[in-house]
Design a protein around this motif. Structure first.
Motif, PDB file in Angstrom:
ATOM      1  N   GLU A 146     137.909  77.667  67.417  1.00 20.15           N
ATOM      2  CA  GLU A 146     137.566  76.686  66.389  1.00 20.15           C
ATOM      3  C   GLU A 146     136.080  76.354  66.512  1.00 20.15           C
ATOM      4  O   GLU A 146     135.626  75.873  67.551  1.00 20.15           O
ATOM      5  N   LEU A 147     135.315  76.657  65.470  1.00 24.39           N
ATOM      6  CA  LEU A 147     133.873  76.425  65.477  1.00 24.39           C
ATOM      7  C   LEU A 147     133.591  74.939  65.276  1.00 24.39           C
ATOM      8  O   LEU A 147     134.313  74.234  64.554  1.00 24.39           O
ATOM      9  N   GLN A 148     132.515  74.480  65.901  1.00 27.66           N
ATOM     10  CA  GLN A 148     132.219  73.037  65.873  1.00 27.66           C
ATOM     11  C   GLN A 148     130.759  72.788  65.543  1.00 27.66           C
ATOM     12  O   GLN A 148     129.911  73.689  65.637  1.00 27.66           O
ATOM     13  N   GLY A 149     130.498  71.491  65.184  1.00 25.40           N
ATOM     14  CA  GLY A 149     129.129  71.053  64.944  1.00 25.40           C
ATOM     15  C   GLY A 149     128.470  71.813  63.820  1.00 25.40           C
ATOM     16  O   GLY A 149     129.057  72.069  62.765  1.00 25.40           O
ATOM     17  N   LYS A 150     127.241  72.234  64.046  1.00 31.83           N
ATOM     18  CA  LYS A 150     126.453  72.915  63.020  1.00 31.83           C
ATOM     19  C   LYS A 150     127.013  74.283  62.654  1.00 31.83           C
ATOM     20  O   LYS A 150     126.612  74.881  61.645  1.00 31.83           O
ATOM     21  N   ASP A 151     127.945  74.775  63.449  1.00 33.62           N
ATOM     22  CA  ASP A 151     128.507  76.113  63.192  1.00 33.62           C
ATOM     23  C   ASP A 151     129.805  76.057  62.408  1.00 33.62           C
ATOM     24  O   ASP A 151     130.428  77.105  62.161  1.00 33.62           O
ATOM     25  N   GLU A 152     130.255  74.858  62.009  1.00 32.78           N
ATOM     26  CA  GLU A 152     131.443  74.755  61.164  1.00 32.78           C
ATOM     27  C   GLU A 152     131.211  75.496  59.850  1.00 32.78           C
ATOM     28  O   GLU A 152     130.123  75.455  59.291  1.00 32.78           O
ATOM     29  N   GLY A 153     132.241  76.166  59.377  1.00 37.49           N
ATOM     30  CA  GLY A 153     132.128  76.895  58.121  1.00 37.49           C
ATOM     31  C   GLY A 153     131.668  78.327  58.265  1.00 37.49           C
ATOM     32  O   GLY A 153     131.630  79.078  57.283  1.00 37.49           O
ATOM     33  N   LYS A 154     131.298  78.753  59.476  1.00 38.12           N
ATOM     34  CA  LYS A 154     130.830  80.129  59.687  1.00 38.12           C
ATOM     35  C   LYS A 154     131.977  81.088  60.065  1.00 38.12           C
ATOM     36  O   LYS A 154     131.746  82.258  60.294  1.00 38.12           O
ATOM     37  N   GLY A 155     133.202  80.523  60.103  1.00 42.81           N
ATOM     38  CA  GLY A 155     134.333  81.348  60.490  1.00 42.81           C
ATOM     39  C   GLY A 155     134.972  82.063  59.320  1.00 42.81           C
ATOM     40  O   GLY A 155     134.405  82.162  58.228  1.00 42.81           O
ATOM     41  N   ARG A 156     136.222  82.541  59.503  1.00 39.59           N
ATOM     42  CA  ARG A 156     136.891  83.330  58.466  1.00 39.59           C
ATOM     43  C   ARG A 156     138.349  82.915  58.272  1.00 39.59           C
ATOM     44  O   ARG A 156     139.077  83.573  57.536  1.00 39.59           O
ATOM     45  N   THR A 157     138.802  81.855  58.946  1.00 37.23           N
ATOM     46  CA  THR A 157     140.213  81.490  58.869  1.00 37.23           C
ATOM     47  C   THR A 157     140.379  80.003  59.159  1.00 37.23           C
ATOM     48  O   THR A 157     139.448  79.331  59.633  1.00 37.23           O
ATOM     49  N   ASP A 158     141.559  79.516  58.866  1.00 41.57           N
ATOM     50  CA  ASP A 158     141.920  78.141  59.211  1.00 41.57           C
ATOM     51  C   ASP A 158     142.856  78.119  60.415  1.00 41.57           C
ATOM     52  O   ASP A 158     143.543  77.121  60.659  1.00 41.57           O
ATOM     53  N   GLY A 159     142.893  79.230  61.150  1.00 42.73           N
ATOM     54  CA  GLY A 159     143.744  79.326  62.316  1.00 42.73           C
ATOM     55  C   GLY A 159     144.938  80.234  62.118  1.00 42.73           C
ATOM     56  O   GLY A 159     145.737  80.435  63.047  1.00 42.73           O
TER      57      GLY A 159
END
Length: 776
Positions: A146-159
């Motif tokens: 789970e990405l956090q802080g300034k890196d939120e939104g850089k992933g590809r899924t909701d888990g």
């Protein structure tokens, strides 16, 4: 070890490339009951019947090519798609060990599109069912971050992954990755410094029972406190000694908890499994040079207790749970170990029961039983410097390897001479000449003059002696020799370009070490010629199809009207080629013995018909197929008269042979049997696609052959290194023992093992005379 809806398996990763098996980094396995039965004997098997997880077939794979995998490692490594990347991760360990330590809710850094982002581990496990032949179903273990802080939104899924939820996070704030995409999170400043002497994260704490060494003897004690001094932590230890209670203060790195010296609770042995002996204050620690030369299959000794040495072979090098530094897994020569290659239930290598022992790598030292002492080397150097060898044996000389000792020292990976930067021509030539033969050891001790003394010293002390004692020469030693050749003005491209072996040998023997020429050749009416190698020249219109080395040499001497002025101690033969690139014959039959009797000047020779003393030689009968399609033909007077009475031979020229005094008898017959002068084959250099390898005979038995390749394997890419390998090739002896007609009928591609390369790629044959070696 694991079980997936069927039999239990022991799992491995392939760390080297073998014939017909998977690429390095492939995962494979063997059924546990088969594995147990294979190791039920006291001897370690050479091969195991292995199944690859992506194949149906079973392959016999060399044990040396396999490294065991723990269950946790298995799933993590299986998620890495490409075998080379998987092997690199397994060997270098840092990423793998970090992944093994991870738990959910732990902060990490994760690589996304070449950018390192901050996140938290939320899930560890498989994310979908993979179908693996033949249904081994080994999981692919991934990490859900789970990405956090300034890196939120850089992933590809909701888990979730393909409809299956593994953890819950915001949209595009999650990502699933393999272990290769993870590293420790960026460290944050600590809120408060540790109190001096606190021990919460120290390897030992007050109240721990520990072991430590005093005067190379292992002792026990109780930690009663910790203290810091000059940024270093010390343990205060209470001991019970002969003089009563004693308190000692030792650096933490010098002590170890008792439980780390004890086997796991489920182990069937009550003996400690690993030791940490102090560094040995001997000649071998001088300069620290030995440390870099200890690799897998090195033969070593380790001092475990006062005046007690154990000898063994390094079978594994790596890290152990909760231990710092590199450890070596030893297979001991005697049943004085405590395991079969497992450490606390984790298999690291294979050996018979009670032969395995784990020690600090720094506690291992080259086996002194097979080393020349420092005093001997200094004596040899002094004698050479003063020019006092005077025909005496140099005390610093290390004898060549032979028999079982050659196998023990040389066999395996990281054995022989390590290749680097187009060095294979030199690696193969040096290994062939010096590993198992002493015929040219005069090169190592004959005074070359002060200008080139450093070159000779490098050859002797950094290449030949380590090869014969440790079985391994690092690439930097050969590069040092190449740099010295370049800096000495002998050749500007010796450090970069590929050369021919004969170019190197001629340079170092003739121009540098001033060795007497190996060959003295005599041509009719010509001045005697001297040479170090002999290039065989054959007319392209010759009648030979599958020639032996004996036939090729005789044919070349016949065409050039050459003879040997004397028997050489060493004969280096280059096979015929069109220029430098193309072979003249598809296959050449090696001659284990080379008969020089008919190639010598003024030597007695036998009549080919009656066996008496020959008095005439017929040059024109050389290719007469009535006798044989090639070969020297000499006759006594009586047989010559009969042979040349045939109309087809009446115009043949019959020069008289010069015979030594004492060999003339009545009617031209010999008073005694003509002595045969023979050389024995001891090595062959082969070339294929500009890469040189070599075969060396290491003992008297027909199958005592080894195969050497200085660049057999490689670890890493541009920043990696070559892995030299020496393998036994007894199949060569079996082919050489065949009748010549049967051997000629062998199809090269169907030949067993590496035999094809000997018969089809031979570039240079090396022969020796043990008798003449005593005089030259």
């Amino acid at each position: 070890m694991g079980s997936f809806n069927g039999p239990k398996y022991v799992y491995f990763i392939l760390v080297g490339e073998g014939q017909w098996v998977g690429s390095p980094g492939s995962i494979c396995c063997i059924e546990e009951n088969v594995y147990t039965d294979t190791f039920s004997d006291s001897k370690t098997p050479q091969k195991l019947p292995i199944k690859f997880i992506d194949k149906y077939s079973t392959f016999d794979v060399d044990v040396d090519l396999l490294q065991p995998l723990k269950e946790k490692e298995l799933g993590l490594l299986n998620s890495i798609e490409h075998p080379p990347d998987r092997l690199k991760c397994f060997l270098e360990r840092e990423q793998l060990d970090f992944a093994l330590s991870l738990e959910t809710d732990k902060q990490v850094s994760v690589e996304i599109n070449s950018e390192w982002c901050q996140g938290v581990v939320r899930y560890i496990g498989k994310i979908m069912d993979q179908i693996v032949l033949p249904s081994y179903n080994i999981p692919h273990i991934y990490f859900g971050i789970e990405l956090q802080g300034k890196d939120e939104g850089k992933g590809r899924t909701d888990g979730s992954y393909y409809g299956t939820r593994h953890f819950t996070c915001k949209y595009n704030c999650g990502i699933f990755v393999t272990l290769t995409k993870l590293r420790a999170a960026t460290q944050q400043p600590r809120s408060a410094p540790d109190t001096e002497g606190s021990a919460g994260d120290e390897p030992v704490n007050p109240g721990d029972q520990v072991h430590f060494f005093i005067d190379e003897t292992i002792k026990q004690g109780l930690v009663i406190g910790l203290q810091k001094k000059d940024a270093k932590t010390y343990a205060m230890i209470a001991t019970d000694g002969e003089q009563g209670n004693t308190n000692l203060t030792l650096p933490l790195e010098c002590v170890i908890k008792d439980e780390l010296l004890s086997p796991a609770a489920d182990s069937n042995t009550d003996t400690r499994m690993d030791w940490e002996a102090p560094p040995k204050s001997s000649q071998w620690q001088s300069g620290g040079e030995w440390k870099s030369q200890l690799v897998q299959n090195s033969v070593v000794e380790v001092s475990l207790e006062a005046e007690r040495l154990m000898y063994g072979t390094i079978r594994w090098i790596g890290v152990l749970p909760e231990r710092e530094g590199l450890f070596a897994g030893l297979e001991l020569e005697e049943d004085k170990g405590v395991s079969d290659g497992s450490f606390k239930g984790l298999r690291k290598f294979f050996c018979p029961p009670k032969r395995g022992l784990f020690v600090k790598l720094q506690s291992c030292h080259p086996d002194s039983r097979f080393q020349s002492s420092r005093d001997q080397r200094e004596t040899a150097t002094r004698l050479l410097t003063e020019g006092k060898e005077g025909g005496r044996a140099i005390t610093g000389a290390v004898p060549p390897l032979d028999g079982d000792r050659a196998v023990q020292v040389l066999k395996g990976k990281m054995r022989g001479i390590q290749g680097h930067c187009n060095s294979c021509y030199m690696d193969s030539a040096l290994f062939s000449l010096f590993s198992c033969s002493s015929v040219l050891d005069s090169m190592l001790f004959k005074s070359p003059g002060s200008r080139d003394a450093d070159i000779q010293n490098t050859l002797r002390e950094e290449i030949v002696n380590p090869l014969r004692t440790k079985g391994f020469v690092a690439a930097h030693s050969v590069m040092k020799l190449r740099k010295q050749l370049k800096e000495g003005g002998h050749c500007a491209s010796f450090t970069t370009d590929e050369k021919d072996p004969e170019e190197f040998l001629s340079l170092i023997m003739h121009h540098i070490l001033k060795v007497d020429p190996l060959l003295k050749l005599q041509s009719v009416g010509q001045k005697e010629q001297e040479a170090y190698c002999y290039q065989i020249f054959i007319d392209q219109s010759n009648s030979l199809v599958l020639p032996t080395v004996q036939q090729l040499l005789e044919y070349s001497f016949h065409n050039s009207s050459l003879r040997l002025a004397e028997v050489p101690s060493c004969l280096v033969l280059q096979m015929p080629r069109f220029g430098k690139k193309f072979k003249l014959f598809e296959k050449i039959m090696p001659s284990l013995e080379l008969d020089l009797t008919d190639l010598l000047c003024n030597s007695p020779r036998e009549c080919i018909l009656c066996g008496g003393l020959a008095s005439q030689e017929c040059v024109d009968c050389f290719t007469d197929q009535t006798f044989s399609n090639a070969g020297f033909k000499q006759f006594c007077d009586k047989c010559s008269e009969q042979v040349h009475s045939h109309p087809r031979r009446r115009d043949h020229k019959l020069p008289r042979l010069s015979l030594p005094e004492g060999f003339r008898g009545g009617n031209g017959t010999a008073k005694w049997r003509v002595p045969r002068e023979k050389l024995e084959l001891f090595a062959v250099l082969c070339i294929e696609t500009s890469h040189y390898v070599s075969f060396v005979r290491y003992g008297p038995q027909k199958d005592d052959w080894i195969f050497f390749d200085s660049m057999a394997d490689r670890h890493g890419d541009q920043d990696g290194y070559n892995i030299p390998t020496v393998t036994l090739c007894p199949e060569v002896g079996r082919y050489l023992d065949m009748p010549l007609t049967e051997l000629a009928g062998q199809t090269p591609r169907d030949m067993e093992g590496v035999a094809k390369r000997l018969f089809c790629d031979a570039y240079m044959y090396l022969y020796q005379s043990k008798r003449m070696e005593l005089y030259k």
